[in-house]
Design an enzyme around this catalytic site. Structure first.
Site, PDB file in Angstrom:
ATOM      1  N   LYS A   1      -4.301 -10.060  -5.588  1.00 21.91           N
ATOM      2  CA  LYS A   1      -5.845 -10.272  -5.136  1.00 21.91           C
ATOM      3  C   LYS A   1      -6.821 -10.872  -6.191  1.00 21.91           C
ATOM      4  O   LYS A   1      -7.407 -11.842  -5.863  1.00 21.91           O
ATOM      5  CB  LYS A   1      -6.539  -9.168  -4.370  1.00 21.91           C
ATOM      6  CG  LYS A   1      -5.693  -8.402  -3.256  1.00 21.91           C
ATOM      7  CD  LYS A   1      -6.169  -7.095  -2.883  1.00 21.91           C
ATOM      8  CE  LYS A   1      -5.207  -6.402  -1.791  1.00 21.91           C
ATOM      9  NZ  LYS A   1      -5.732  -5.274  -1.223  1.00 21.91           N
TER      10      LYS A   1
ATOM     11  N   GLN B   1      -8.564   0.047  -3.628  1.00 18.74           N
ATOM     12  CA  GLN B   1      -6.949   0.022  -3.158  1.00 18.74           C
ATOM     13  C   GLN B   1      -6.227   1.121  -2.737  1.00 18.74           C
ATOM     14  O   GLN B   1      -6.350   2.266  -3.280  1.00 18.74           O
ATOM     15  CB  GLN B   1      -6.227  -0.662  -4.193  1.00 18.74           C
ATOM     16  CG  GLN B   1      -4.720  -0.947  -4.101  1.00 18.74           C
ATOM     17  CD  GLN B   1      -4.593  -2.028  -3.119  1.00 18.74           C
ATOM     18  OE1 GLN B   1      -5.118  -3.093  -3.056  1.00 18.74           O
ATOM     19  NE2 GLN B   1      -3.691  -1.999  -2.134  1.00 18.74           N
TER      20      GLN B   1
ATOM     21  N   ASP C   1     -12.965  -4.841   3.077  1.00 16.22           N
ATOM     22  CA  ASP C   1     -11.594  -4.510   3.845  1.00 16.22           C
ATOM     23  C   ASP C   1     -11.688  -4.019   5.116  1.00 16.22           C
ATOM     24  O   ASP C   1     -10.662  -3.892   5.962  1.00 16.22           O
ATOM     25  CB  ASP C   1     -10.880  -3.193   3.166  1.00 16.22           C
ATOM     26  CG  ASP C   1      -9.874  -3.563   2.008  1.00 16.22           C
ATOM     27  OD1 ASP C   1      -9.265  -4.601   2.098  1.00 16.22           O
ATOM     28  OD2 ASP C   1      -9.420  -2.554   1.306  1.00 16.22           O
TER      29      ASP C   1
HETATM   30  C1  BQF Z   1       4.310 -11.796   1.172  1.00 16.43           C
HETATM   31  C2  BQF Z   1      -0.185  -3.299   1.736  1.00 16.43           C
HETATM   32  C3  BQF Z   1       1.130  -1.513   2.776  1.00 16.43           C
HETATM   33  C4  BQF Z   1       0.209  -0.753   1.996  1.00 16.43           C
HETATM   34  C5  BQF Z   1      -0.860  -1.004   1.418  1.00 16.43           C
HETATM   35  C6  BQF Z   1       1.937 -11.396   0.085  1.00 16.43           C
HETATM   36  C7  BQF Z   1       0.851  -9.236  -0.046  1.00 16.43           C
HETATM   37  C8  BQF Z   1       2.204  -8.765   0.409  1.00 16.43           C
HETATM   38  C9  BQF Z   1       3.108  -9.473   0.624  1.00 16.43           C
HETATM   39  C10 BQF Z   1      -0.128  -8.439  -0.257  1.00 16.43           C
HETATM   40  C11 BQF Z   1      -0.389  -4.598   1.498  1.00 16.43           C
HETATM   41  C12 BQF Z   1       0.502  -5.762   1.931  1.00 16.43           C
HETATM   42  C13 BQF Z   1      -1.462  -5.006   0.521  1.00 16.43           C
HETATM   43  C14 BQF Z   1       3.048 -10.932   0.560  1.00 16.43           C
HETATM   44  C15 BQF Z   1      -1.752  -6.545   0.130  1.00 16.43           C
HETATM   45  C16 BQF Z   1      -0.004  -7.086   1.664  1.00 16.43           C
HETATM   46  O1  BQF Z   1       4.334 -13.062   0.532  1.00 16.43           O
HETATM   47  O2  BQF Z   1       4.892 -11.540   1.906  1.00 16.43           O
HETATM   48  C17 BQF Z   1       0.841 -10.509  -0.303  1.00 16.43           C
HETATM   49  O3  BQF Z   1      -0.635  -8.550  -1.618  1.00 16.43           O
HETATM   50  N1  BQF Z   1      -0.551  -7.320   0.588  1.00 16.43           N
HETATM   51  C18 BQF Z   1      -2.290  -3.871   0.069  1.00 16.43           C
HETATM   52  O4  BQF Z   1      -3.318  -4.451  -0.540  1.00 16.43           O
HETATM   53  O5  BQF Z   1      -2.192  -2.821   0.381  1.00 16.43           O
HETATM   54  C19 BQF Z   1      -1.236  -2.340   1.106  1.00 16.43           C
HETATM   55  C20 BQF Z   1       1.038  -2.781   2.520  1.00 16.43           C
END
Ligand code: BQF
Length: 292
Positions: A52, A96, A119
């Site tokens: 991010k 987060q 968010d």
């Molecule tokens: C990709 C998330 C579960 C729990 C909390 C790109 C992200 C992931 C994959 C990413 C996720 C999942 C995020 C890919 C943010 C998605 O190319 O496949 C980006 O950064 N994510 C999160 O902040 O918290 C989570 C999944």
């Protein structure tokens, strides 16, 4: 089978956001500013937050990372949230998730000023979203809507099956796709751990949203020919041949299901990419005071 290419879309969307930031700074305004609070050492959370922050840099946003150890107290977290709420330089911020067990996620989410809740997790934003009012939409459902829009996938009158009922993906996704809007106007079924004969529901889906959190949960025998598959799963599975010792797998068995699908998102490079661009879009909207 057509790939729903999240990586390509994310690149396009980031270029559009960067252009909007240029406009703002040319007009003498400051660049949008996102803050992220990261508590503890959860390896996946660290990757997501780094992602991010890097994405902010790519589009010309300011970003601030607030890092604290896992043993921080609830009061200390609430203090940070309060400061970010009051800091006029910060347009929006995220805490987060998941948080360490001793912290009260619900109380912390409630403490965030809904106007800075990029968010879209605060119940005020959930409520506004549910009633079709302007709101910060949760990033993953918002990213999926953007993907459907950009690939011009019809949703009106379609049978949508959402597997998973979380507050941040399954529930809001179901509400948004049932709304009188595009994308929307779908007939939505929500399936979950207590659903009887899940496979029978999934088989009827024209559009399937899989947000379960189990690698390869959806298999080829469960889906209809021509289904549009939106795979929200980001599951780490051990892989000794990978440089990090693991690789990412979706909730859908891609190799088995993709020959039957009209469209399908890959993992990685699918929905996750759009989750991040939606957070950036929300932050841009916060800086422009577009929502409220
Ligand atoms: C990709 C998330 C579960 C729990 C909390 C790109 C992200 C992931 C994959 C990413 C996720 C999942 C995020 C890919 C943010 C998605 O190319 O496949 C980006 O950064 N994510 C999160 O902040 O918290 C989570 C999944």
């Amino acid at each position: 089978m057509n790939l729903l290419d999240g990586k390509k879309l994310a690149k396009d969307i980031k270029a559009e956001i960067a252009e909007a930031v240029q406009q703002m700074t040319n007009d003498g305004q400051k660049a949008p500013h996102l803050a992220a609070v990261l508590i503890g050492e959860d390896p996946a959370s660290q990757v997501y937050v780094r992602n991010k922050v890097r994405s902010c840099e790519q589009v010309g946003f300011q970003s601030t990372l607030v890092r604290r150890p896992a043993d921080i107290t609830q009061e200390e977290v609430l203090q940070i949230v309060d400061e970010l709420n009051k800091n006029a330089d910060i347009d929006g911020f995220i805490v987060q998730l998941p948080l360490p067990d001793h912290l009260d996620e619900e109380a912390i989410t409630l403490a965030i000023d809904p106007r800075k809740d990029v968010d879209g997790f605060h119940p005020v934003n959930f409520g506004r979203m549910s009633q079709g009012m302007p709101a910060y939409l949760p990033a993953t459902p918002s990213g999926i809507l953007e993907m459907l829009r950009r690939y011009e996938i019809t949703t009106e009158g379609k049978e949508v099956v959402v597997i998973g009922r979380s507050n941040i993906v399954g529930m809001p996704m179901s509400i948004l796709l049932a709304q009188k809007a595009y994308p929307g106007n779908a007939t939505v079924t929500i399936c979950h751990s207590r659903t009887k004969d899940l496979a029978a529901h999934v088989k009827r889906a024209d559009i399937l949203v899989a947000a379960i959190g189990r690698a390869d949960f959806v298999t080829a025998d469960m889906v209809k020919e021509g289904v549009v598959v939106i795979d929200v799963g980001i599951n780490r599975v051990d892989d000794p041949t990978a440089k990090r010792g693991y690789r990412l797998k979706g909730d859908v068995d891609f190799d088995g299901v993709s020959p039957k699908a009209s469209y399908i998102t890959p993992v990685p490079g699918g929905v996750g990419q759009l989750t991040v661009t939606s957070l950036l879009m929300n932050t841009l909207k916060a800086a422009r005071k577009e929502i409220y």
